[in-house]
Scaffold this active site. Structure first.
Site, PDB file in Angstrom:
ATOM      1  N   HIS A 122       0.881  -1.198   0.000  1.00 33.28           N
ATOM      2  CA  HIS A 122       0.000   0.000   0.000  1.00 33.28           C
ATOM      3  C   HIS A 122       0.904   1.230   0.000  1.00 33.28           C
ATOM      4  CE1 HIS A 122      -3.739   2.246   1.548  1.00 33.28           C
ATOM      5  NE2 HIS A 122      -2.820   3.151   1.263  1.00 33.28           N
ATOM      6  N   HIS A 172       1.517   5.412  -1.638  1.00 32.17           N
ATOM      7  CA  HIS A 172       1.147   6.604  -2.418  1.00 32.17           C
ATOM      8  C   HIS A 172       2.402   7.189  -3.043  1.00 32.17           C
ATOM      9  CE1 HIS A 172      -2.966   6.825  -0.766  1.00 32.17           C
ATOM     10  NE2 HIS A 172      -2.403   6.285   0.304  1.00 32.17           N
ATOM     11  N   LEU A 173       2.433   7.221  -4.366  1.00 32.20           N
ATOM     12  CA  LEU A 173       3.589   7.789  -5.062  1.00 32.20           C
ATOM     13  C   LEU A 173       3.311   9.163  -5.641  1.00 32.20           C
ATOM     14  CD1 LEU A 173       5.108   4.769  -7.049  1.00 32.20           C
ATOM     15  CD2 LEU A 173       6.080   5.931  -5.044  1.00 32.20           C
ATOM     16  N   ARG A 174       2.018   9.546  -5.716  1.00 28.06           N
ATOM     17  CA  ARG A 174       1.638  10.828  -6.339  1.00 28.06           C
ATOM     18  C   ARG A 174       2.059  10.850  -7.811  1.00 28.06           C
ATOM     19  NH1 ARG A 174      -1.290  10.907  -1.816  1.00 28.06           N
ATOM     20  NH2 ARG A 174      -0.256  11.781  -0.013  1.00 28.06           N
ATOM     21  N   ASN A 182      -5.315   7.376  -5.848  1.00 30.35           N
ATOM     22  CA  ASN A 182      -6.039   8.617  -5.471  1.00 30.35           C
ATOM     23  C   ASN A 182      -5.297   9.871  -5.934  1.00 30.35           C
ATOM     24  OD1 ASN A 182      -4.014   8.205  -3.502  1.00 30.35           O
ATOM     25  ND2 ASN A 182      -5.176   9.271  -1.918  1.00 30.35           N
ATOM     26  N   LYS A 228      -9.417  -0.373  -5.711  1.00 27.40           N
ATOM     27  CA  LYS A 228      -9.416   0.297  -4.417  1.00 27.40           C
ATOM     28  C   LYS A 228     -10.767   0.929  -4.121  1.00 27.40           C
ATOM     29  CE  LYS A 228      -7.993   2.388  -0.707  1.00 27.40           C
ATOM     30  NZ  LYS A 228      -6.754   2.801  -0.107  1.00 27.40           N
ATOM     31  N   HIS A 267     -10.392   0.968   2.002  1.00 26.73           N
ATOM     32  CA  HIS A 267     -10.186   1.979   3.046  1.00 26.73           C
ATOM     33  C   HIS A 267     -11.386   1.865   3.983  1.00 26.73           C
ATOM     34  CE1 HIS A 267      -8.626   5.889   4.668  1.00 26.73           C
ATOM     35  NE2 HIS A 267      -9.821   5.798   5.232  1.00 26.73           N
ATOM     36  N   HIS A 274      -4.430  -0.752   6.014  1.00 20.78           N
ATOM     37  CA  HIS A 274      -3.959   0.058   7.148  1.00 20.78           C
ATOM     38  C   HIS A 274      -4.882  -0.067   8.359  1.00 20.78           C
ATOM     39  CE1 HIS A 274      -6.857   2.709   5.268  1.00 20.78           C
ATOM     40  NE2 HIS A 274      -6.015   3.147   4.355  1.00 20.78           N
ATOM     41  N   LEU A 309      -4.782   9.036   8.155  1.00 21.68           N
ATOM     42  CA  LEU A 309      -6.093   8.380   8.201  1.00 21.68           C
ATOM     43  C   LEU A 309      -5.957   6.926   7.766  1.00 21.68           C
ATOM     44  CD1 LEU A 309      -8.314  11.232   6.765  1.00 21.68           C
ATOM     45  CD2 LEU A 309      -8.382  10.293   9.082  1.00 21.68           C
ATOM     46  N   ASP A 320       1.462   2.616   3.511  1.00 25.96           N
ATOM     47  CA  ASP A 320       0.631   3.819   3.355  1.00 25.96           C
ATOM     48  C   ASP A 320       1.514   5.069   3.403  1.00 25.96           C
ATOM     49  OD1 ASP A 320      -1.632   5.278   2.850  1.00 25.96           O
ATOM     50  OD2 ASP A 320      -2.450   5.117   4.870  1.00 25.96           O
ATOM     51  N   HIS A 362       3.201  14.467   1.780  1.00 26.15           N
ATOM     52  CA  HIS A 362       2.627  15.806   1.582  1.00 26.15           C
ATOM     53  C   HIS A 362       3.738  16.791   1.932  1.00 26.15           C
ATOM     54  CE1 HIS A 362      -1.614  14.561   1.277  1.00 26.15           C
ATOM     55  NE2 HIS A 362      -1.349  13.680   2.236  1.00 26.15           N
ATOM     56  N   ALA A 375      -3.655  14.622   5.686  1.00 20.18           N
ATOM     57  CA  ALA A 375      -3.393  13.371   6.408  1.00 20.18           C
ATOM     58  C   ALA A 375      -2.329  12.576   5.669  1.00 20.18           C
ATOM     59  CB  ALA A 375      -4.671  12.552   6.493  1.00 20.18           C
TER      60      ALA A 375
HETATM   61  O1  DOR Z   1      -3.137   9.343   5.851  1.00 21.61           O
HETATM   62  C1  DOR Z   1      -3.539   9.079   4.732  1.00 21.61           C
HETATM   63  N1  DOR Z   1      -3.024   9.671   3.632  1.00 21.61           N
HETATM   64  N2  DOR Z   1      -4.524   8.183   4.599  1.00 21.61           N
HETATM   65  C2  DOR Z   1      -5.117   7.955   3.424  1.00 21.61           C
HETATM   66  O2  DOR Z   1      -6.015   7.166   3.395  1.00 21.61           O
HETATM   67  C3  DOR Z   1      -4.714   8.712   2.222  1.00 21.61           C
HETATM   68  C4  DOR Z   1      -3.348   9.201   2.320  1.00 21.61           C
HETATM   69  C5  DOR Z   1      -3.017  10.234   1.280  1.00 21.61           C
HETATM   70  O3  DOR Z   1      -3.277  10.007   0.101  1.00 21.61           O
HETATM   71  O4  DOR Z   1      -2.452  11.282   1.636  1.00 21.61           O
HETATM   72 ZN    ZN Z   2      -3.356   5.120   1.690  1.00 19.98          ZN
END
Ligand code: DOR
Ligand code: ZN
Length: 344
Positions: A14, A16-18, A42, A100, A137, A175, A220, A248, A252, A264
Protein backbone atom coordinates in the site's frame (compact mmCIF):
# COMPACT_ATOMS: atom_id res chain seq x y z
CA UNK A 1 31.13 -8.42 14.64
CA UNK A 2 28.16 -6.36 13.44
CA UNK A 3 24.90 -8.24 13.67
CA UNK A 4 23.19 -8.63 10.30
CA UNK A 5 19.84 -9.89 9.06
CA UNK A 6 19.27 -11.04 5.49
CA UNK A 7 15.72 -11.44 4.24
CA UNK A 8 13.95 -11.77 0.91
CA UNK A 9 13.56 -8.40 -0.73
CA UNK A 10 10.39 -6.79 0.67
CA UNK A 11 7.32 -5.37 -1.08
CA UNK A 12 5.04 -2.56 0.00
CA UNK A 13 1.38 -3.55 -0.36
CA UNK A 14 0.00 0.00 0.00
CA UNK A 15 1.88 3.04 -1.26
CA UNK A 16 1.15 6.60 -2.42
CA UNK A 17 3.59 7.79 -5.06
CA UNK A 18 1.64 10.83 -6.34
CA UNK A 19 2.63 12.22 -9.74
CA UNK A 20 4.95 14.71 -11.45
CA UNK A 21 7.68 16.31 -9.32
CA UNK A 22 6.51 14.61 -6.13
CA UNK A 23 6.62 11.19 -7.80
CA UNK A 24 10.19 11.83 -8.95
CA UNK A 25 11.21 12.91 -5.46
CA UNK A 26 9.71 10.03 -3.45
CA UNK A 27 10.02 7.04 -5.79
CA UNK A 28 13.78 6.49 -5.23
CA UNK A 29 13.18 5.93 -1.50
CA UNK A 30 10.77 3.06 -2.17
CA UNK A 31 12.73 1.59 -5.09
CA UNK A 32 15.90 1.47 -2.96
CA UNK A 33 14.45 -1.20 -0.64
CA UNK A 34 11.24 -2.58 -2.14
CA UNK A 35 10.92 -4.67 -5.29
CA UNK A 36 7.20 -4.02 -5.82
CA UNK A 37 4.43 -1.89 -4.41
CA UNK A 38 0.67 -1.67 -4.73
CA UNK A 39 0.21 1.86 -6.03
CA UNK A 40 -2.73 3.85 -4.71
CA UNK A 41 -4.91 5.49 -7.39
CA UNK A 42 -6.04 8.62 -5.47
CA UNK A 43 -4.49 11.13 -7.84
CA UNK A 44 -6.33 14.25 -8.97
CA UNK A 45 -8.19 13.18 -11.09
CA UNK A 46 -8.20 9.59 -9.80
CA UNK A 47 -6.95 6.56 -11.72
CA UNK A 48 -10.33 5.05 -12.56
CA UNK A 49 -9.95 3.24 -15.87
CA UNK A 50 -7.52 0.68 -17.23
CA UNK A 51 -6.29 3.28 -19.74
CA UNK A 52 -5.54 5.71 -16.90
CA UNK A 53 -3.71 2.99 -14.95
CA UNK A 54 -1.60 2.16 -18.02
CA UNK A 55 -0.66 5.82 -18.44
CA UNK A 56 0.20 6.22 -14.72
CA UNK A 57 2.26 3.01 -14.85
CA UNK A 58 4.27 4.48 -17.73
CA UNK A 59 4.85 7.72 -15.79
CA UNK A 60 6.12 5.76 -12.79
CA UNK A 61 8.55 3.73 -14.93
CA UNK A 62 9.73 6.98 -16.51
CA UNK A 63 10.40 8.49 -13.07
CA UNK A 64 12.46 5.50 -11.85
CA UNK A 65 16.18 6.01 -11.25
CA UNK A 66 18.16 4.35 -14.01
CA UNK A 67 19.58 1.42 -12.05
CA UNK A 68 16.38 0.74 -10.10
CA UNK A 69 14.68 -2.64 -10.16
CA UNK A 70 11.11 -1.87 -9.15
CA UNK A 71 7.71 -3.02 -10.40
CA UNK A 72 4.64 -0.88 -9.72
CA UNK A 73 1.52 -3.00 -9.18
CA UNK A 74 -1.33 -0.81 -10.32
CA UNK A 75 -4.81 -0.39 -8.84
CA UNK A 76 -8.06 1.10 -10.13
CA UNK A 77 -10.06 3.62 -8.13
CA UNK A 78 -13.57 2.22 -7.73
CA UNK A 79 -16.44 4.58 -8.58
CA UNK A 80 -20.16 3.97 -8.91
CA UNK A 81 -19.65 4.10 -12.70
CA UNK A 82 -16.78 1.60 -12.90
CA UNK A 83 -17.29 -0.83 -15.78
CA UNK A 84 -16.83 -4.52 -14.84
CA UNK A 85 -15.46 -5.29 -18.33
CA UNK A 86 -12.79 -2.61 -18.00
CA UNK A 87 -11.79 -4.05 -14.61
CA UNK A 88 -11.59 -7.55 -16.07
CA UNK A 89 -9.45 -6.34 -18.99
CA UNK A 90 -7.15 -4.51 -16.57
CA UNK A 91 -6.68 -7.64 -14.45
CA UNK A 92 -6.15 -9.79 -17.51
CA UNK A 93 -3.32 -7.50 -18.67
CA UNK A 94 -1.26 -8.34 -15.58
CA UNK A 95 -0.67 -4.63 -14.91
CA UNK A 96 -3.52 -4.10 -12.46
CA UNK A 97 -3.55 -6.15 -9.26
CA UNK A 98 -6.41 -4.72 -7.23
CA UNK A 99 -9.33 -2.32 -7.15
CA UNK A 100 -9.42 0.30 -4.42
CA UNK A 101 -12.58 1.17 -2.53
CA UNK A 102 -12.67 4.61 -0.94
CA UNK A 103 -15.93 5.49 0.76
CA UNK A 104 -16.67 8.97 -0.64
CA UNK A 105 -15.10 11.63 1.57
CA UNK A 106 -13.12 9.23 3.79
CA UNK A 107 -9.68 10.66 3.07
CA UNK A 108 -7.33 12.53 0.68
CA UNK A 109 -8.84 12.77 -2.83
CA UNK A 110 -11.72 10.41 -2.11
CA UNK A 111 -14.52 12.64 -3.38
CA UNK A 112 -15.16 10.33 -6.36
CA UNK A 113 -15.44 7.30 -4.09
CA UNK A 114 -18.47 5.17 -3.36
CA UNK A 115 -21.60 6.46 -1.64
CA UNK A 116 -24.11 3.81 -2.55
CA UNK A 117 -22.58 0.38 -2.05
CA UNK A 118 -25.39 -1.31 -4.00
CA UNK A 119 -24.18 0.41 -7.15
CA UNK A 120 -20.85 -1.48 -7.14
CA UNK A 121 -22.40 -4.93 -6.83
CA UNK A 122 -21.77 -5.98 -10.45
CA UNK A 123 -18.10 -4.97 -10.29
CA UNK A 124 -17.57 -6.84 -7.02
CA UNK A 125 -19.23 -9.95 -8.45
CA UNK A 126 -16.93 -9.87 -11.46
CA UNK A 127 -13.91 -9.40 -9.19
CA UNK A 128 -14.96 -12.40 -7.11
CA UNK A 129 -15.24 -14.43 -10.30
CA UNK A 130 -11.77 -13.55 -11.55
CA UNK A 131 -10.08 -13.46 -8.11
CA UNK A 132 -9.06 -9.79 -8.25
CA UNK A 133 -8.59 -8.37 -4.73
CA UNK A 134 -10.56 -5.40 -3.42
CA UNK A 135 -8.43 -3.07 -1.28
CA UNK A 136 -10.61 -1.32 1.24
CA UNK A 137 -10.19 1.98 3.05
CA UNK A 138 -12.30 0.87 5.97
CA UNK A 139 -13.86 3.93 7.53
CA UNK A 140 -17.44 5.16 7.49
CA UNK A 141 -17.82 8.84 6.69
CA UNK A 142 -21.01 9.83 8.52
CA UNK A 143 -20.41 13.07 10.39
CA UNK A 144 -22.12 11.75 13.51
CA UNK A 145 -19.74 8.79 13.87
CA UNK A 146 -16.76 9.61 16.08
CA UNK A 147 -13.54 9.55 14.05
CA UNK A 148 -11.99 7.03 16.47
CA UNK A 149 -14.93 4.64 15.89
CA UNK A 150 -15.13 4.88 12.11
CA UNK A 151 -13.13 1.74 11.36
CA UNK A 152 -15.02 -0.48 13.80
CA UNK A 153 -18.38 0.80 12.53
CA UNK A 154 -17.29 0.25 8.91
CA UNK A 155 -16.54 -3.41 9.61
CA UNK A 156 -20.05 -4.01 10.95
CA UNK A 157 -22.07 -1.81 8.62
CA UNK A 158 -20.22 -2.05 5.31
CA UNK A 159 -17.41 -4.60 5.09
CA UNK A 160 -19.14 -7.61 6.57
CA UNK A 161 -22.36 -7.10 4.54
CA UNK A 162 -20.32 -6.69 1.32
CA UNK A 163 -18.41 -9.90 1.98
CA UNK A 164 -21.59 -11.84 2.82
CA UNK A 165 -23.27 -10.56 -0.34
CA UNK A 166 -20.26 -11.44 -2.51
CA UNK A 167 -18.99 -14.89 -1.59
CA UNK A 168 -15.43 -15.52 -2.72
CA UNK A 169 -14.56 -11.81 -3.02
CA UNK A 170 -10.92 -11.42 -1.99
CA UNK A 171 -10.47 -8.41 0.29
CA UNK A 172 -7.55 -6.56 1.81
CA UNK A 173 -8.47 -4.50 4.87
CA UNK A 174 -5.96 -1.74 4.45
CA UNK A 175 -3.96 0.06 7.15
CA UNK A 176 -5.91 -1.47 10.02
CA UNK A 177 -5.75 0.52 13.25
CA UNK A 178 -7.89 -1.29 15.80
CA UNK A 179 -8.12 -4.46 17.84
CA UNK A 180 -11.59 -4.82 16.27
CA UNK A 181 -10.02 -5.10 12.81
CA UNK A 182 -7.38 -7.57 14.02
CA UNK A 183 -10.08 -9.72 15.62
CA UNK A 184 -12.29 -9.54 12.53
CA UNK A 185 -9.40 -10.49 10.22
CA UNK A 186 -8.51 -13.47 12.43
CA UNK A 187 -12.06 -14.79 12.31
CA UNK A 188 -12.23 -14.94 8.50
CA UNK A 189 -11.11 -17.46 5.87
CA UNK A 190 -8.27 -17.07 3.38
CA UNK A 191 -10.23 -14.62 1.21
CA UNK A 192 -9.42 -11.83 3.67
CA UNK A 193 -6.08 -10.25 4.57
CA UNK A 194 -5.07 -7.03 6.33
CA UNK A 195 -2.18 -4.65 5.86
CA UNK A 196 -0.57 -2.76 8.72
CA UNK A 197 1.48 0.42 8.37
CA UNK A 198 4.81 1.16 9.98
CA UNK A 199 3.53 4.23 11.78
CA UNK A 200 0.52 2.51 13.36
CA UNK A 201 2.93 0.05 14.98
CA UNK A 202 4.74 2.99 16.58
CA UNK A 203 2.30 5.76 17.52
CA UNK A 204 -0.98 5.96 19.39
CA UNK A 205 -3.31 8.95 19.61
CA UNK A 206 -1.39 10.49 22.50
CA UNK A 207 1.59 10.92 20.21
CA UNK A 208 -0.57 13.12 17.98
CA UNK A 209 -2.29 15.17 20.63
CA UNK A 210 -0.60 15.14 24.05
CA UNK A 211 1.82 17.98 24.76
CA UNK A 212 0.99 19.89 21.56
CA UNK A 213 -0.47 18.86 18.24
CA UNK A 214 1.90 16.94 15.91
CA UNK A 215 0.69 17.37 12.34
CA UNK A 216 3.29 14.93 11.01
CA UNK A 217 1.61 12.14 13.01
CA UNK A 218 -1.81 12.88 11.57
CA UNK A 219 -2.91 10.26 9.07
CA UNK A 220 -6.09 8.38 8.20
CA UNK A 221 -7.30 6.19 9.68
CA UNK A 222 -6.11 8.20 12.66
CA UNK A 223 -3.98 6.36 15.25
CA UNK A 224 -6.09 4.99 18.10
CA UNK A 225 -5.60 4.14 21.81
CA UNK A 226 -2.51 2.28 23.03
CA UNK A 227 -4.45 -0.99 23.43
CA UNK A 228 -5.11 -0.92 19.69
CA UNK A 229 -1.48 -0.22 18.83
CA UNK A 230 -0.49 -3.21 20.95
CA UNK A 231 -3.01 -5.41 19.14
CA UNK A 232 -1.47 -4.32 15.81
CA UNK A 233 2.05 -5.05 17.09
CA UNK A 234 0.95 -8.52 18.20
CA UNK A 235 -0.69 -9.17 14.81
CA UNK A 236 2.28 -7.93 12.75
CA UNK A 237 4.82 -9.92 14.76
CA UNK A 238 2.64 -13.04 15.05
CA UNK A 239 3.81 -14.66 11.83
CA UNK A 240 0.17 -15.12 10.73
CA UNK A 241 0.04 -14.92 6.93
CA UNK A 242 -3.12 -12.78 6.87
CA UNK A 243 -1.13 -9.77 8.14
CA UNK A 244 1.47 -8.02 6.01
CA UNK A 245 3.12 -4.67 5.38
CA UNK A 246 1.42 -1.82 3.56
CA UNK A 247 3.26 1.33 4.57
CA UNK A 248 0.63 3.82 3.35
CA UNK A 249 3.65 6.10 2.93
CA UNK A 250 1.80 9.26 1.88
CA UNK A 251 3.96 12.30 1.15
CA UNK A 252 2.63 15.81 1.58
CA UNK A 253 4.78 18.93 1.62
CA UNK A 254 5.35 20.48 5.02
CA UNK A 255 3.40 23.50 3.77
CA UNK A 256 0.37 21.26 3.26
CA UNK A 257 0.83 19.37 6.55
CA UNK A 258 1.19 22.51 8.67
CA UNK A 259 -2.00 24.26 7.60
CA UNK A 260 -4.95 25.07 9.89
CA UNK A 261 -6.61 22.17 8.02
CA UNK A 262 -3.58 20.01 7.28
CA UNK A 263 -3.35 16.94 5.06
CA UNK A 264 -3.39 13.37 6.41
CA UNK A 265 -0.38 11.16 5.76
CA UNK A 266 2.99 10.00 7.10
CA UNK A 267 5.99 9.70 4.78
CA UNK A 268 7.65 6.45 5.86
CA UNK A 269 9.11 4.99 2.65
CA UNK A 270 12.62 6.10 3.55
CA UNK A 271 12.97 4.58 7.02
CA UNK A 272 10.31 1.86 7.15
CA UNK A 273 12.74 -1.07 7.06
CA UNK A 274 14.91 0.46 9.82
CA UNK A 275 11.86 1.11 12.00
CA UNK A 276 10.37 -2.34 11.41
CA UNK A 277 13.63 -4.11 12.27
CA UNK A 278 13.61 -2.23 15.56
CA UNK A 279 9.94 -2.95 16.26
CA UNK A 280 10.31 -6.66 15.56
CA UNK A 281 13.54 -6.87 17.57
CA UNK A 282 11.98 -5.07 20.53
CA UNK A 283 9.13 -7.59 20.45
CA UNK A 284 11.53 -10.55 20.24
CA UNK A 285 10.26 -11.37 16.75
CA UNK A 286 13.07 -10.55 14.30
CA UNK A 287 12.52 -14.00 12.82
CA UNK A 288 8.99 -12.91 11.82
CA UNK A 289 10.06 -9.76 9.96
CA UNK A 290 10.60 -11.51 6.63
CA UNK A 291 7.12 -13.03 6.63
CA UNK A 292 5.55 -9.64 7.30
CA UNK A 293 7.53 -7.67 4.71
CA UNK A 294 8.36 -10.24 2.04
CA UNK A 295 6.35 -13.48 2.13
CA UNK A 296 2.75 -13.04 3.24
CA UNK A 297 1.89 -10.31 0.74
CA UNK A 298 2.97 -12.22 -2.38
CA UNK A 299 1.11 -15.28 -1.12
CA UNK A 300 -2.15 -13.35 -0.82
CA UNK A 301 -1.68 -11.55 -4.14
CA UNK A 302 -0.75 -14.85 -5.82
CA UNK A 303 2.64 -13.59 -6.95
CA UNK A 304 6.05 -15.21 -6.56
CA UNK A 305 8.26 -13.98 -3.73
CA UNK A 306 11.14 -11.84 -4.88
CA UNK A 307 14.23 -13.64 -6.10
CA UNK A 308 16.78 -11.46 -4.33
CA UNK A 309 17.53 -10.45 -0.74
CA UNK A 310 18.26 -7.37 1.29
CA UNK A 311 20.56 -7.23 4.29
CA UNK A 312 20.09 -5.08 7.35
CA UNK A 313 22.93 -4.50 9.79
CA UNK A 314 22.80 -3.29 13.33
CA UNK A 315 24.36 0.11 12.72
CA UNK A 316 22.60 3.44 13.21
CA UNK A 317 21.44 4.73 9.83
CA UNK A 318 22.05 8.31 8.79
CA UNK A 319 18.75 9.46 7.39
CA UNK A 320 17.59 12.97 6.58
CA UNK A 321 14.76 14.53 8.60
CA UNK A 322 13.25 15.80 5.35
CA UNK A 323 13.58 15.23 1.65
CA UNK A 324 13.55 18.10 -0.81
CA UNK A 325 11.04 18.16 -3.63
CA UNK A 326 10.30 20.76 -6.29
CA UNK A 327 7.08 21.47 -4.37
CA UNK A 328 8.91 21.98 -1.05
CA UNK A 329 10.28 19.78 1.76
CA UNK A 330 8.54 16.57 2.88
CA UNK A 331 9.20 15.50 6.46
CA UNK A 332 10.27 11.91 7.05
CA UNK A 333 8.25 10.11 9.75
CA UNK A 334 10.02 10.37 13.11
CA UNK A 335 9.43 7.20 15.14
CA UNK A 336 10.49 8.97 18.33
CA UNK A 337 13.34 6.56 19.09
CA UNK A 338 16.87 6.15 17.79
CA UNK A 339 17.14 3.71 14.92
CA UNK A 340 19.68 0.93 15.24
CA UNK A 341 19.26 -0.97 11.98
CA UNK A 342 20.09 0.13 8.47
CA UNK A 343 19.70 -1.45 5.07
CA UNK A 344 23.13 -2.05 3.54
O1 DOR B 1 -3.14 9.34 5.85
C1 DOR B 1 -3.54 9.08 4.73
N1 DOR B 1 -3.02 9.67 3.63
N2 DOR B 1 -4.52 8.18 4.60
C2 DOR B 1 -5.12 7.96 3.42
O2 DOR B 1 -6.02 7.17 3.40
C3 DOR B 1 -4.71 8.71 2.22
C4 DOR B 1 -3.35 9.20 2.32
C5 DOR B 1 -3.02 10.23 1.28
O3 DOR B 1 -3.28 10.01 0.10
O4 DOR B 1 -2.45 11.28 1.64
ZN1 ZN C 1 -3.36 5.12 1.69
Amino acid sequence: MTETLTIRRPDDWHLHLRDGDMLRAVLPATAAHFARAIIMPNLVPPVVTFAQARAYHARILDALPQDADFTPLMTLYLTEDTDPDDVAAAAESGLVHAVKLYPAGATTNSASGVQNFDSIRAVLERMAEIGLPLCVHGEVTEAEIDIFDREAVFIDRVLDPIRRATPGLRVVMEHITTRNAVDYARAQDGTLAATITTHHLVINRNHILAGGIKPHYYCLPVAKREEHRLALRAAATSGEPRFFLGTDSAPHTDANKLLPCGCAGCFTALNTMSILAQVFEDDGALDKLEGFTSLHGPAFYRLPVNGDDITLEKTAPTLPAQIETAEGPVTVFDPGFDLKWRVV
